[in-house]
Design a protein around this motif. Structure first.
Motif, PDB file in Angstrom:
ATOM      1  N   THR A   1       0.748  -1.208  -0.024  1.00 56.49           N
ATOM      2  CA  THR A   1      -0.067  -0.094  -0.032  1.00 56.49           C
ATOM      3  C   THR A   1       0.886   1.263   0.033  1.00 56.49           C
ATOM      4  O   THR A   1       1.309   1.638   0.956  1.00 56.49           O
ATOM      5  N   THR A   2       1.212   1.729  -1.241  1.00 56.69           N
ATOM      6  CA  THR A   2       2.134   2.697  -1.282  1.00 56.69           C
ATOM      7  C   THR A   2       1.461   4.176  -1.244  1.00 56.69           C
ATOM      8  O   THR A   2       1.243   4.612  -2.427  1.00 56.69           O
ATOM      9  N   THR A   3       1.029   4.700  -0.159  1.00 61.14           N
ATOM     10  CA  THR A   3       0.512   6.045  -0.147  1.00 61.14           C
ATOM     11  C   THR A   3       1.708   6.818  -0.235  1.00 61.14           C
ATOM     12  O   THR A   3       2.838   6.536  -0.107  1.00 61.14           O
ATOM     13  N   GLU A   4       1.508   8.152  -0.686  1.00 60.47           N
ATOM     14  CA  GLU A   4       2.608   9.045  -0.729  1.00 60.47           C
ATOM     15  C   GLU A   4       3.462   9.494   0.748  1.00 60.47           C
ATOM     16  O   GLU A   4       4.580   8.962   0.575  1.00 60.47           O
ATOM     17  N   GLN A   5       2.538   9.266   1.657  1.00 54.48           N
ATOM     18  CA  GLN A   5       3.123   9.360   3.000  1.00 54.48           C
ATOM     19  C   GLN A   5       4.101   8.005   3.204  1.00 54.48           C
ATOM     20  O   GLN A   5       5.124   8.408   3.659  1.00 54.48           O
ATOM     21  N   VAL A   6       3.553   6.963   2.827  1.00 55.81           N
ATOM     22  CA  VAL A   6       4.422   5.880   3.203  1.00 55.81           C
ATOM     23  C   VAL A   6       5.783   6.011   2.341  1.00 55.81           C
ATOM     24  O   VAL A   6       6.800   5.693   2.897  1.00 55.81           O
ATOM     25  N   ILE A   7       5.520   6.422   1.216  1.00 57.82           N
ATOM     26  CA  ILE A   7       6.917   6.352   0.425  1.00 57.82           C
ATOM     27  C   ILE A   7       7.710   7.233   1.056  1.00 57.82           C
ATOM     28  O   ILE A   7       8.898   6.958   1.106  1.00 57.82           O
ATOM     29  N   GLU A   8       7.360   8.548   1.281  1.00 55.03           N
ATOM     30  CA  GLU A   8       8.181   9.575   1.852  1.00 55.03           C
ATOM     31  C   GLU A   8       8.818   8.941   3.238  1.00 55.03           C
ATOM     32  O   GLU A   8      10.000   9.179   3.403  1.00 55.03           O
ATOM     33  N   ASN A   9       8.275   8.269   4.088  1.00 52.77           N
ATOM     34  CA  ASN A   9       8.525   7.814   5.326  1.00 52.77           C
ATOM     35  C   ASN A   9       9.664   6.996   5.075  1.00 52.77           C
ATOM     36  O   ASN A   9      10.791   7.030   5.555  1.00 52.77           O
ATOM     37  N   GLN A  10       9.386   6.174   4.008  1.00 52.61           N
ATOM     38  CA  GLN A  10      10.548   5.049   3.700  1.00 52.61           C
ATOM     39  C   GLN A  10      11.812   5.678   3.226  1.00 52.61           C
ATOM     40  O   GLN A  10      12.831   5.590   3.511  1.00 52.61           O
ATOM     41  N   TRP A  11      11.364   6.927   2.310  1.00 53.76           N
ATOM     42  CA  TRP A  11      12.637   7.599   1.700  1.00 53.76           C
ATOM     43  C   TRP A  11      13.509   8.297   3.177  1.00 53.76           C
ATOM     44  O   TRP A  11      14.880   8.173   3.034  1.00 53.76           O
ATOM     45  N   LEU A  12      12.742   8.833   3.772  1.00 55.59           N
ATOM     46  CA  LEU A  12      13.407   9.409   5.043  1.00 55.59           C
ATOM     47  C   LEU A  12      14.051   8.514   6.026  1.00 55.59           C
ATOM     48  O   LEU A  12      15.302   8.664   6.307  1.00 55.59           O
ATOM     49  N   ARG A  13      13.624   7.440   6.138  1.00 57.99           N
ATOM     50  CA  ARG A  13      14.112   6.251   6.978  1.00 57.99           C
ATOM     51  C   ARG A  13      15.419   5.868   6.334  1.00 57.99           C
ATOM     52  O   ARG A  13      16.365   5.712   7.010  1.00 57.99           O
ATOM     53  N   ASP A  14      15.241   5.812   5.049  1.00 57.86           N
ATOM     54  CA  ASP A  14      16.634   5.388   4.408  1.00 57.86           C
ATOM     55  C   ASP A  14      17.792   6.453   4.731  1.00 57.86           C
ATOM     56  O   ASP A  14      18.945   6.004   5.050  1.00 57.86           O
ATOM     57  N   LYS A  15      17.393   7.549   4.497  1.00 58.00           N
ATOM     58  CA  LYS A  15      18.129   8.670   4.577  1.00 58.00           C
ATOM     59  C   LYS A  15      18.762   8.755   6.236  1.00 58.00           C
ATOM     60  O   LYS A  15      19.862   8.984   6.240  1.00 58.00           O
TER      61      LYS A  15
END
Lengths: 195, 256
Positions: A118-132
């Motif tokens: 379930t790739t909502t924008e928020q989830v994507i952004e969270n994942q991206w931030l987590r990675d960073k």
């Protein structure tokens, strides 16, 4: 008289004023359970950002709480419980490295990404931030997690990490600076992927 | 680094006297977006761009916070509680094992002490002990017992004490070694007038005081001190102990 006595115990558990006789097993149990319920989430997240691995984080939290149980009588001020636990957890983590010196290299960070469908924008952004956040050097990410997630100020963090406050503030600045940098360079790419 | 320092390009509203320069401000607000330091507040009030940066960073922090809030495993809380329960249970078990061991040691020591008190020097003189011994074994022998021990086998046993009887003292029902207050002794049971007569041949030992004559409401006794051993006669009140003493004196010979 008896009721009065019971009341006293009850308030002692709730307020946990530095009790003269916190040795009572039942009281200790109640305190411990309250501690686990209130703080296990924070501790787990902190452990996760320290180790970048879910399983290791879980083990670390378990070790931490076991040690906390044994030393529970030494915790006098319930308000300090979280930083007390964090201190135990950091020590446990250091011990883990003494036992087994393995380096957290790049490929471990792959496991940070949850493969969520379930790739909502928020989830994507969270994942991206987590990675960073995970890519930040540990000395930057640790105070950042303590500040953002733990709600500690510079002085608290300095005490917990045994650093002076200026060093902590500098690291916090660098941590955000690097993240902002990364954000401003990359988000378009990330967004494009999902449009 | 440079592409987000746009705040420095913003027109300055006023004051060259502002204590905080852009870099200082940026360092402060990046280190702590919620900073309430007077300097920081003053700088923000003086420069909307700085206020804007603070707001931006505050929102960024919110995002960071969301990102950092990774999901906590549902069962972690229960696991923690369970592990503690198990751990303290094991501690309890270990404790109770220690307690058990302690209790066992205490029991053993208590047993030893009781044993020591009961079977050692709790009798302070020959007489008391002789009486107790006879009472203890009174049901083992009956006056009309058909059992007989020959003089030869009696003398064989007497050789331990380097003594022998020239002729029998009477009808000997039993002759056995026994523990007389922890001394190896010879326990003789003779047929008497109304009840058995017991004769002890006891090595000379210092820890029991020699008592010449002793008695209680049923039994009487007399001790004869020889150089090699004490001979104690215990019988009921119908018996003439003098007679027994006389006979013993007459019939015993010591080889050394």
């Amino acid at each position: 008289m008896k009721i009065f006595g019971k009341n006293k115990i009850a308030t002692q558990v709730l307020t946990t004023e530095p009790s003269k006789n916190s040795g009572s097993m039942a009281t200790k149990q109640v305190r411990y359970e309250a501690l686990v319920k209130a703080l296990h989430g924070d501790l787990y997240r902190y452990a996760y950002w320290l180790t970048h691995e879910k399983q290791v984080a879980e083990d670390l939290v378990q070790e931490t709480f076991l040690r906390a149980w044994r030393a529970l009588d030494s915790l006098k001020d319930e308000k300090a419980a979280k930083s007390w636990l964090i201190t135990i957890l950091r020590r446990e983590n250091a011990r883990r490295f003494e036992r087994k010196r393995f380096d957290m290299s790049e490929y471990e960070e792959a496991s940070i990404m949850d493969t969520q469908s379930t790739t909502t924008e928020q989830v994507i952004e969270n994942q991206w931030l987590r990675d960073k956040i995970a890519q930040l050097p540990a000395e930057y990410s640790e105070p950042l997690v303590l500040q953002v997630l733990g709600g500690y100020n510079g002085e608290d963090i300095a005490n917990m990490l045994n650093l002076n406050k200026n060093t902590v503030m500098t690291r916090l600045f660098r941590a955000r600076n690097q993240l902002k940098d990364a954000l401003e360079k990359e988000p378009k790419k990330v967004r494009l992927l999902h449009e | 680094m440079n592409n987000h320092t746009s705040d420095s390009d913003m027109p300055k509203i006023n004051n060259p006297t502002n204590k905080m320069d852009d870099l200082q401000y940026r360092r402060s607000i990046y280190a702590d977006p919620t900073s309430q330091d007077d300097d920081v507040i003053a700088a923000q009030n003086a420069d909307p761009a700085k206020k804007q940066l603070a707001k931006e960073l505050y929102l960024f922090d919110e995002k960071l916070k969301q990102a950092m809030k990774i999901p906590v495993p549902d069962d972690l809380c229960n696991k923690l509680l369970l592990r503690q329960t198990l751990a303290s249970h094991q501690q309890e078990k270990r404790k109770s094992r220690v307690h058990l061991a302690l209790a066992a040691s205490v029991a053993i020591i208590a047993g030893l002490v009781v044993n020591y008190l009961q079977f050692s020097n709790s009798y302070t003189n020959l007489g008391d002990y002789a009486l107790a011994h006879v009472y203890y074994e009174q049901n083992d022998f009956y006056n009309d017992d058909d059992n007989r021990v020959s003089l030869t086998s009696l003398n064989k046993k007497m050789s331990t004490f380097n003594g022998s009887f020239s002729e029998s003292l009477g009808e000997l029902i039993s002759a056995d070694y026994c523990r007389f207050d922890d001394m190896k002794s010879l326990h003789l049971v003779f047929q008497g007038l109304t009840d058995t007569v017991t004769v002890f041949i006891v090595p000379k030992e210092e820890h029991l005081a020699f008592t010449n004559k002793f008695s209680d409401d049923k039994l009487q006794g007399e001790s004869l001190g020889f150089k090699q051993a004490n001979i104690i006669v215990v019988a009921d009140k119908n018996e003439s102990l003098d007679m027994w003493q006389y006979n013993i004196n007459k019939k015993i010979t010591w080889s050394i």
